[in-house]
Design a protein around this motif. Structure first.
Motif, short mmCIF file in Angstrom:
data_model
loop_
_atom_site.label_atom_id
_atom_site.label_comp_id
_atom_site.label_asym_id
_atom_site.label_seq_id
_atom_site.Cartn_x
_atom_site.Cartn_y
_atom_site.Cartn_z
N LEU A 190 29.32 6.07 -8.33
CA LEU A 190 28.13 6.52 -7.55
C LEU A 190 28.29 5.78 -6.42
CD1 LEU A 190 25.54 7.12 -10.46
CD2 LEU A 190 26.45 8.81 -8.85
N LYS A 191 28.56 4.29 -6.42
CA LYS A 191 28.59 3.52 -5.17
C LYS A 191 29.50 4.10 -4.26
CE LYS A 191 27.05 -0.48 -7.75
NZ LYS A 191 27.44 -1.82 -8.30
N ALA A 192 30.71 4.53 -4.73
CA ALA A 192 31.78 4.86 -3.87
C ALA A 192 31.31 6.10 -3.11
CB ALA A 192 33.27 5.14 -4.68
N LEU A 193 30.59 6.89 -3.95
CA LEU A 193 30.37 8.27 -3.34
C LEU A 193 29.25 8.05 -2.19
CD1 LEU A 193 30.15 11.47 -3.51
CD2 LEU A 193 28.29 10.90 -4.90
N ALA A 194 28.15 7.11 -2.37
CA ALA A 194 27.29 6.76 -1.27
C ALA A 194 28.21 5.91 -0.07
CB ALA A 194 26.23 5.73 -2.10
N CYS A 195 28.89 5.18 -0.21
CA CYS A 195 29.76 4.56 0.87
C CYS A 195 30.92 5.27 1.47
CB CYS A 195 30.18 3.09 0.20
SG CYS A 195 28.78 2.05 -0.26
N GLY A 196 31.38 6.09 0.54
CA GLY A 196 32.42 6.59 1.19
C GLY A 196 33.78 6.10 0.92
N ALA A 197 34.98 6.75 0.94
CA ALA A 197 36.23 6.24 0.60
C ALA A 197 37.23 6.15 1.77
CB ALA A 197 37.00 7.26 -0.45
N GLU A 198 36.67 6.57 2.84
CA GLU A 198 37.65 6.44 4.30
C GLU A 198 36.75 6.39 5.26
OE1 GLU A 198 38.83 10.53 5.40
OE2 GLU A 198 39.41 10.38 3.59
N THR A 199 37.30 5.67 6.40
CA THR A 199 36.89 5.74 7.66
C THR A 199 37.71 5.88 8.83
OG1 THR A 199 34.80 4.45 8.84
CG2 THR A 199 36.91 3.01 8.00
N THR A 200 37.28 5.99 9.89
CA THR A 200 38.08 6.07 11.12
C THR A 200 37.50 5.05 12.19
OG1 THR A 200 38.45 8.45 10.75
CG2 THR A 200 38.88 7.58 12.93
N LEU A 201 38.42 4.28 12.66
CA LEU A 201 38.00 3.19 13.91
C LEU A 201 38.74 3.44 14.87
CD1 LEU A 201 37.80 0.10 11.59
CD2 LEU A 201 35.97 1.39 12.22
N ILE A 202 38.06 3.25 16.19
CA ILE A 202 38.88 3.19 17.41
C ILE A 202 39.05 2.00 17.86
CG2 ILE A 202 38.38 3.84 19.94
CD1 ILE A 202 36.55 6.11 19.17
N LEU A 203 40.34 1.45 17.99
CA LEU A 203 40.92 0.20 18.35
C LEU A 203 40.80 0.26 20.02
CD1 LEU A 203 43.63 -0.26 15.86
CD2 LEU A 203 41.17 -0.83 15.46
N GLU A 204 40.75 -1.10 20.32
CA GLU A 204 41.12 -1.11 21.95
C GLU A 204 41.72 -2.63 22.14
OE1 GLU A 204 38.54 -0.37 25.55
OE2 GLU A 204 37.87 -2.20 24.90
N GLU A 205 42.96 -2.63 22.39
CA GLU A 205 43.62 -4.02 22.39
C GLU A 205 43.84 -4.60 21.16
OE1 GLU A 205 42.44 -6.62 25.19
OE2 GLU A 205 42.39 -5.04 27.09
N GLY A 206 43.93 -3.50 20.14
CA GLY A 206 44.21 -4.09 18.73
C GLY A 206 42.96 -4.54 17.88
N LYS A 207 41.85 -4.29 18.63
CA LYS A 207 40.75 -4.80 17.99
C LYS A 207 39.66 -3.50 17.72
CE LYS A 207 40.61 -9.40 19.26
NZ LYS A 207 40.04 -10.59 19.80
N PRO A 208 38.95 -3.19 16.56
CA PRO A 208 38.00 -2.17 16.29
C PRO A 208 36.80 -2.44 17.51
CG PRO A 208 37.86 -3.76 14.68
CD PRO A 208 39.02 -4.33 15.30
N ILE A 209 36.49 -1.25 17.99
CA ILE A 209 35.13 -1.11 18.83
C ILE A 209 34.10 -1.00 17.79
CG2 ILE A 209 34.05 0.17 20.68
CD1 ILE A 209 36.92 0.90 21.54
N LEU A 210 33.36 -1.81 17.88
CA LEU A 210 32.13 -1.84 16.94
C LEU A 210 30.83 -2.11 17.68
CD1 LEU A 210 33.44 -3.65 13.69
CD2 LEU A 210 33.24 -1.43 14.02
N GLY A 211 29.58 -1.90 17.35
CA GLY A 211 28.47 -2.13 17.80
C GLY A 211 28.13 -3.60 17.50
N GLU A 212 27.31 -4.16 18.31
CA GLU A 212 26.86 -5.56 18.18
C GLU A 212 26.31 -5.97 16.54
OE1 GLU A 212 23.41 -8.64 19.80
OE2 GLU A 212 23.65 -6.51 20.39
N HIS A 213 25.96 -5.23 15.88
CA HIS A 213 25.57 -5.70 14.41
C HIS A 213 26.57 -4.89 13.50
CE1 HIS A 213 22.21 -7.85 15.98
NE2 HIS A 213 21.97 -6.75 16.58
#
Length: 60
Positions: free
Chosen positions: A14-37
């Motif tokens: 159930l926890k895995a279902l709620a969180c998901g089993a995969e994700t896609t990230l965009i990298l810029e210069e080898g680092k993920p582009i994430l929001g401030e938080h």
């Protein structure tokens, strides 16, 4: 049907279902582009146990 079977780790499913089993990230210069938080976590809900995870980098 075996009525004596008990699925003891249904909470982990159930926890895995709620969180998901995969994700896609965009990298810029080898680092993920994430929001401030934003942060990325690898979560094991049915463990402790050894796990292997895979990273696939695609050029866009």
């Amino acid at each position: 049907m075996n009525r004596n079977y008990r699925h003891a780790d249904s909470h982990a499913h159930l926890k895995a279902l709620a969180c998901g089993a995969e994700t896609t990230l965009i990298l810029e210069e080898g680092k993920p582009i994430l929001g401030e938080h934003q942060e990325v976590y690898f979560c094991e809900f049915n463990g402790p146990r050894d796990r292997v995870f895979y990273v696939k980098v695609l050029e866009g």
